[in-house]
Structure formats: C-alpha cells, structure tokens
Design an enzyme around this catalytic site. Structure first.
Site, PDB file in Angstrom:
ATOM      1  CB  SER A  51     -24.513  52.993  28.026  1.00 46.23           C
ATOM      2  OG  SER A  51     -23.267  52.342  27.947  1.00 46.23           O
ATOM      3  CG  ASP A  99     -20.440  56.008  20.857  1.00 44.28           C
ATOM      4  OD1 ASP A  99     -19.423  55.312  21.044  1.00 44.28           O
ATOM      5  OD2 ASP A  99     -21.528  55.776  21.412  1.00 44.28           O
ATOM      6  CG  HIS A 123     -31.843  40.606   7.680  1.00 40.91           C
ATOM      7  ND1 HIS A 123     -32.248  41.415   8.728  1.00 40.91           N
ATOM      8  CD2 HIS A 123     -31.327  39.482   8.249  1.00 40.91           C
ATOM      9  CE1 HIS A 123     -31.996  40.799   9.873  1.00 40.91           C
ATOM     10  NE2 HIS A 123     -31.447  39.629   9.605  1.00 40.91           N
TER      11      HIS A 123
END
Length: 640
Positions: free
Chosen positions: A195, A468, A512
């Site tokens: 994190s 998440d 990219h």
C-alpha cells in the site's frame, strides 16, 4: 486462525527457501539474476498506511479516567484508552496541519523493529483483530530463519515525505538499512512494500538519486536491491483518500466520522494518497538541481498532454468528486466555477445549490479546495499542505505518474474483481464543522458497469476489471505500462491444480499507455491468478504483473496464494538449470503439510501423488494426518 497460519507459512518461506534449503546455490547465468549465495539475501519490509505502532513520548494526565499516557505507552493502537480517554488519545495522535508538530501536551513516535508491525493492539481479543505480521514471524522462527535476515523499516505514517526525512532522517536510515544488510549478510535485499509503503519506497529512490553521485546511482541499486515486490500499490492514488478528507473514514474504530476527519486532515500523509491524472507530470526535480535551480518561466504545477483535455475524467472511470455548494455571488475563487455559475444562473437566482464536478487532475492541483474555500474551514489548510509539501517538494512531486523503478526485478501485485468505490456525491449537511459535508451517493466500479449506491447504472469509463475494494483498478494496474511491447500472459487457478485449467498466450502485443487484459475463459466458480510477464524489453531486467481474483487490499499480504507464488519464483531464480526467466505455471501441487487434506468422497488423502496418511500423536481429525510424502525441496524440483 488456520487460514492465517497457512498464509504466514507461505510468506516466510520466501526467505526460508533461500536461507536454509539452498545455501550456496548458484544463480542462473543472466543479468536479471543474483550472482551469489542466496543464503545472504535479506528481506526489507515497508508497511502501509496505519500499519506501524505509535508510542507516546510524553506524560499526559487524563481527567476522569485512571488511564493516563506515559512514555512508551501505545497510542496507535490502544483501543482501551481510545474508549476510555478519547480526548487524551486524540491529543497524542493529532498533528499541527501547518508545521506537522505534535500537540503541546502529547507527542507520539513510531515504534521500531519487527514488533512495531506485527500486532498493532496486542491483547487476547484485540490482538487477533489487529495482527499484521505476527503469525508470519512465528513461522519464520520455526523455519529457522536467522533474526537478522528480516528487517522492518516502520515509519510515522502521519507525516509527509519531507518531514519524514527532516524530523526522523527516515530515508538516511533506510539507505543505511540496505547497506547494513549487505555488509552483515553479504548479499542484496528483497523489498516487500504494501500500500502506501510503495509511495515511501518510490520517494526513497528519488531521494537517493539526489543523495548519490549520478554515475553510482544504478550501481548502488544493483548492489543493494535484488527484487522489488510492490503489493497493492496505489500508483495513481486512491479515491478513499479524498473521502477521508471531506467526511472522514473511521476504519472500524469507535470514533465519529467527524473525529476521523479532524485526524486525517491533520496528517499530511493523507494527501500522499490523493488521486491524480496519468496524463499530467510535474517538473523534473532531478535536472532542476543540476541546472542550479534556476526559476522557470512556466510555473504551472502540472504539464498535461492533449489527451488530458480531450478525454473525460482524466482517464479515471468517472468524476471522483461531485459536490453541491451553496449559491454565491463570488465567482472568481475557482476558474471553472465561473463557467458553472454562468450555466446555472437560474439556479443562482432561485437560491438553489450548484453541483460542481472534479476530475483527478482537479483534485491533485487543488481546484477542489479552492472551490469550497468559502464553505469549508479545512480548505485553506489542505491547500497549504498540498502546495508546500507536495507541489513544491524539493525531491519530487509525488502526485505524478510512476515510471518503472530502475531495479533489476520488479513484481507488481494486486487484488482485483471486487466492488470498489470510484466516485462520490457530497452535499452540505447543515451541521457545523467537521461534519459539514455528507455523502449523498457513492459510485462503484463493477465488472463492465459503474453503479450508484442504490444500484443504478451510471455513465462513465467502466472497464472489464475492477479494483481490490480500496484502490480502483485504474490506479493498481498502472504498472502494466512498465511492461514492454510483447507480453506473455498466463492465467491459472489459485488453488492447487493439475494444469488442465491453465491458459497461456505468448507474445501478446501491448501498446504503451493502453491496458492489457487476458482474453481467456474463466470458470465462474474458480478464482484465478493472472500473470503478465516481460523479460525481453529491457535488457537485464524482468517485469511482472500479478492479478489475484477476489483478493482484498488489506488482506493481500496474508494471501497464501501470493506467498506460494513468491516462494516458487525465488526458488526458480536460484536454479542453475532453469530454462525460463519466470517459474512455470503448468502445475501447482501441495508444497506443505498444511496443503494436504482428507478427501471424504474417496476416503483417502487428496493429492495422493504428493500426500499420504501419516498419523501423529495429537491429530484431532483426518485432514490433520494428511502430510507430504517427500520433502519440500524434492517437491519443488518440478518447478525448475
């Protein structure tokens, strides 16, 4: 508890496998590998936000309670004192928002060593609820890992990066930690950051660039750091940070959102996690130092590409903040407010509030705080912090897109496919500060759609993959830009498998700046881990991105699947006969006794090729008596 033991077992074997089993093993003859004895490696852990204990360094008498604060008493986290003496606890936690000094009556400092990150609030009840690395360390001891092989580098997660160095010399100490580990053990280190710990490590790399002579910078990195595992990194920020700024996030603590907001806005580190645009960059501080620091004619905070203004939402799924402000005749506080006011003259004449929307760029450059400056007493303080501590940072502006770290082996790992907040609607609550804003709606990203809190589909840039639960996918997956034009993709089940459900695509073209997604069929009942791997685009370097289905941001460091893959990758790297740059994903069998279990349908231990029934005194059920047939070293030979 069994799941925690299982996860920490796998994690500690990352170092156990290199320190105990393979002492003296030769490395693969390639520039991407460590040429030396893997028993000499060290593990450096950089924890995330609020993952380090803070202890009092004052004597504070708390009235109406027998629980006072004395030197070395736990502050973060002591729920007993939080419940019984919340005012005293608040004084020990809060900082001055302008100079980041402690409250006059109480100061706190980060604890040191592994104990600072193992269990935040030790206790019979609170301990298991606040465990971070405790069980992991227990298993490391059982595996025989030497105490000096694992080093934690806790920090005061309330501070801005410049204050970390100014007050605590944190980055000097971190540099010394790497150098001490090399001198003590004779080999480089593996960095594990979770994190916000990744933000800290990124800043350290840029600080180091200015600290070391340019010609020695890359040499120092190659000598001291073998691999970097970026776990759950908020590479483009997290929308939860701005939510905390405007309304407060309690993280389950028994405090009000208003109190949480007061604390959060006194912590300059909250802005370190602010969302920002991928299309805007700041000035190159490195070259400014070597050009004599000459003043620039163009003093814009950000230099944005045309894509920033041609696309919607700064590349994010939607506008991050939508906020109602009361009607006003003042129209020059914020440039885009004037346009909004002119477009809503009817609303103004009728006294209706005006809805303003802000993209990630407008959050990072301070436009939001300028717009609500007349309605929120925190805005002036937040603008001060944003400009002084981030835009004018002498090392770098942290609110700019990441480039691939100049480290030999980089692994970016994050959870995905979970419902995640990506935008908010705020309105005046009618209450005094700090409760003056209320969230009226929340926008979530789900697979293929953006939905409101009520379930209504919302327009925006919805993608096929979500975040998440804490950090949106757009931010987590930015590291896919570190991959080259040709990428190998492998999708495999997370549990042990025989290889029948493994999907592979080689040399997938990747442009990219654009996302790359595995176009493979998934079984709806199976959780997968998807590997994006590139070892060719940068000579002598490897880059990999791992996506773990249904893995929560705060629990990913305890995922047994993640730790198994870390272990296998490190095992693969030390084998002189390894034929590929990355460990094979073709099969995953049990690697530990804990992975064996009883198959009641067949009345025998599952995975008969690997496991057998072997009763040991004290076993209380059949599954506990299922154990590996061979040693872990022999079991791992199949992964070379």
């Amino acid at each position: 508890m069994a799941a925690d033991l299982k996860s920490v077992t796998a994690l500690c074997t990352v170092l156990a496998v290199v320190i105990l089993l393979f002492r003296g093993g030769a490395a693969v003859e390639d520039e991407t590998e460590f040429h030396g004895d893997y028993s000499k490696l060290s593990g450096i852990i950089i924890p995330g936000f609020a993952s380090t204990q803070l202890r009092a360094w004052s004597m504070l008498d708390c009235p109406y309670t027998p629980l006072d604060f004395n030197p070395l008493d736990l502050v973060w986290l002591d729920t007993t004192k939080l419940l019984s003496a919340v005012n005293c606890w608040f004084k020990c936690m809060v900082l001055d928002p302008y100079n980041q000094t402690d409250h006059p009556e109480c100061k706190s400092r980060p604890d040191s060593g592994l104990s600072a990150i193992t269990e935040l609030d030790p206790g019979y009840i609170t301990g298991p609820l606040s465990t971070v690395w405790k069980e992991w360390l227990k298993w490391c001891v059982e595996f025989g890992i030497e105490a000096n092989a694992i080093v934690a580098v806790p920090y005061d997660w309330r501070l801005s990066p410049t204050k970390l160095e100014e007050r605590d010399l944190y980055f000097h100490k971190l540099k010394l930690t790497f150098e001490t580990a090399l001198k003590l053990r004779g080999g480089p280190s593996i960095v594990f950051a979770h994190s916000m710990g990744n933000n800290v490590f990124r800043y350290f790399l840029e600080w180091l660039r200015l600290e070391i002579a340019p010609k020695h910078y890359f040499e120092w990195l190659d000598q001291h750091i073998h691999a970097y595992f970026a776990v759950g990194a908020p590479l483009l920020g997290s929308v939860e940070a701005i939510k905390s700024t405007l309304s407060g996030v309690t993280f389950g603590l028994p405090i009000s959102e208003g109190t949480a907001r007061l604390l959060s806005n006194s912590f300059p580190s909250s802005l370190w996690l602010m969302p920002f645009s991928k299309n805007c960059k700041g000035d190159n501080t490195f070259w400014t130092h070597f050009s004599g620091g000459a003043a620039k004619k163009d003093k814009r905070v950000y230099h944005c590409t045309d894509e920033e203004y041609e696309s919607k939402y700064s590349g994010w799924p939607t506008n991050i903040i939508n906020i109602e402000i009361p009607s006003t005749n003042s129209r020059d506080a914020y440039a885009s407010v004037t346009e909004a006011v002119q477009a809503n003259m009817t609303n103004l004449e009728c006294g209706l509030p005006t809805l303003l929307s802000f993209t990630a760029r407008e959050l990072a450059d301070g436009s939001l705080f300028k717009a609500i400056n007349d309605y929120d007493p925190d805005s002036k303080r937040m603008l001060h912090q944003l400009k002084k501590l981030y835009h004018d940072d002498p090392v770098m502006n942290p609110l700019t897109p990441w480039e691939r770290p100049p480290i030999k082996n980089v692994f970016c790992i994050y959870g995905s496919h979970l419902k995640t907040e990506v935008g908010y609607y705020f309105a005046p609550s009618g209450k005094p500060y700090p409760d003056n804003w209320i969230i009226t709606d929340i926008i979530y990203e789900t697979e293929g759609n953006l939905v409101s809190r009520s379930g209504t589909v919302v327009d925006g840039n919805a993608g096929p993959i979500t975040g998440d639960e804490t950090v949106p996918y757009h931010s987590l997956s930015w590291c896919k830009n570190w991959l080259g034009p040709k990428v190998n993709i492998t999708m495999a089940p997370q549990p042990e498998h025989d290889g029948s459900d493994v999907h592979v695509e080689l040399n997938v073209e990747h442009e990219h700046g654009s996302d790359i997604i595995a176009n493979m069929t998934k079984s709806p009942r199976v959780k997968y881990i998807t590997f994006y791997e590139d070892s060719e685009s940068i000579t002598g370097k490897r880059t990999a991105v791992w996506e773990l289905d249904k893995t929560n941001h705060r629990n990913i460091v305890r995922s047994p699947v993640l730790m198994r893959e870390l272990w296998l990758q490190m095992w693969h790297d030390i084998q002189p006969g390894a034929k590929s740059k990355f460990v094979t994903k073709a099969k995953r069998g049990p690697l530990r006794d804990a992975d064996c279990y009883w198959d009641y349908g067949k009345a025998c231990c599952a995975w008969q090729e690997y496991c057998e029934y072997r009763y040991s005194f004290g076993d209380v059920h059949l599954g506990q008596s299922c154990r590996l047939r061979n040693t872990s070293a022999n079991m791992l030979l199949q992964y070379i």
